[in-house]
Design a protein around this motif. Structure first.
Motif, mmCIF file in Angstrom:
data_model
loop_
_atom_site.group_PDB
_atom_site.id
_atom_site.type_symbol
_atom_site.label_atom_id
_atom_site.label_comp_id
_atom_site.label_asym_id
_atom_site.label_seq_id
_atom_site.Cartn_x
_atom_site.Cartn_y
_atom_site.Cartn_z
ATOM 1 N N SER A 127 4.789 4.607 2.271
ATOM 2 C CA SER A 127 4.175 3.492 1.474
ATOM 3 C C SER A 127 5.055 2.198 2.566
ATOM 4 O O SER A 127 6.703 2.144 2.782
ATOM 5 C CB SER A 127 5.407 3.180 0.155
ATOM 6 N N LEU A 128 4.677 0.904 2.211
ATOM 7 C CA LEU A 128 5.215 0.198 2.839
ATOM 8 C C LEU A 128 6.056 -0.622 2.648
ATOM 9 O O LEU A 128 7.291 -1.961 2.119
ATOM 10 C CB LEU A 128 4.259 -1.487 2.523
ATOM 11 N N GLY A 129 6.035 0.218 0.528
ATOM 12 C CA GLY A 129 7.489 -0.272 -0.134
ATOM 13 C C GLY A 129 8.950 0.524 -0.129
ATOM 14 O O GLY A 129 9.755 0.279 -0.964
ATOM 15 N N PHE A 130 8.535 1.401 0.811
ATOM 16 C CA PHE A 130 9.168 2.070 1.512
ATOM 17 C C PHE A 130 10.401 1.119 1.625
ATOM 18 O O PHE A 130 10.782 0.355 2.293
ATOM 19 C CB PHE A 130 9.025 3.453 2.411
ATOM 20 N N VAL A 131 12.194 1.394 1.333
ATOM 21 C CA VAL A 131 12.809 0.593 1.093
ATOM 22 C C VAL A 131 14.310 1.431 2.573
ATOM 23 O O VAL A 131 14.441 2.927 1.973
ATOM 24 C CB VAL A 131 13.613 -0.208 0.457
ATOM 25 N N GLY A 132 14.070 0.647 3.590
ATOM 26 C CA GLY A 132 14.739 1.112 4.004
ATOM 27 C C GLY A 132 16.654 0.292 4.324
ATOM 28 O O GLY A 132 16.316 -0.868 3.512
#
Length: 179
Positions: A127-132
């Motif tokens: 997902s483009l919403g994945f958070v690093g």
């Protein structure tokens, strides 16, 4: 043929009617290819040159910097790999712009490797919403969160800015201008 002077400097246009991920990824690859195009056909001396005094910018320094940026945002922030930078001074500060004895072949090989690793990480992230997380920043909790969407957008901005620098450097080196 040198590593920075390969035929893969040919650019493809970013997709115009694709979904958000494909649009961002193709814009980033377009910017990466633009940088290669700016460096193509130059000698080691030209790549190391700093023609815009008093600035320390050189095309080779930009290549090394962009390798560090790719490594930092994709490996360290997105994938939480915590890998060190390639070019550092004894005091730990970055030295990617110290290019007096730098090897263009090495720099562009490192940069290409980091770009490829970044492509793999992006493809594997659902997902483009994945958070690093950027560890050790000044955030209140000791780290700052960034979505993949933000990282891709930031990388497009990073390359676009440095491609402007590269355009000025190239024009001063041999008069070549243009996108």
């Amino acid at each position: 043929m040198d590593a920075y002077d390969r035929a893969d400097a040919a650019r493809t246009e970013p997709l115009r009617t694709a979904d958000e991920r494909a649009t961002l990824v193709t814009f980033l690859d377009h910017q990466r290819a633009t940088f290669v195009m700016k460096c193509a056909g130059l000698t080691t001396e030209q790549l190391r040159a700093r023609p815009l005094a008093p600035s320390a910018l050189s095309l080779l320094g930009l290549a090394r910097h962009l390798a560090e940026v790719e490594r930092g945002w994709f490996r360290n922030v997105l994938a939480d790999e915590a890998v060190p930078g390639y070019w550092k001074r004894p005091d730990g500060s970055f030295s990617e712009f110290d290019v007096e004895d730098a090897d263009p072949e090495e720099a562009f090989a490192v940069w290409r490797g980091e770009c490829e690793h970044a492509r793999q990480l992006v493809a594997a992230t659902e997902s483009l919403g994945f958070v690093g997380h950027y560890r050790g920043s000044t955030g209140a909790d000791g780290d700052d969160a960034y979505s993949l969407r933000w990282i891709l957008t930031h990388m497009i901005e990073e390359y676009a800015r440095h491609n402007g620098h590269a355009d000025l450097l190239r024009e001063h080196l041999d008069g070549r201008t243009g996108e």
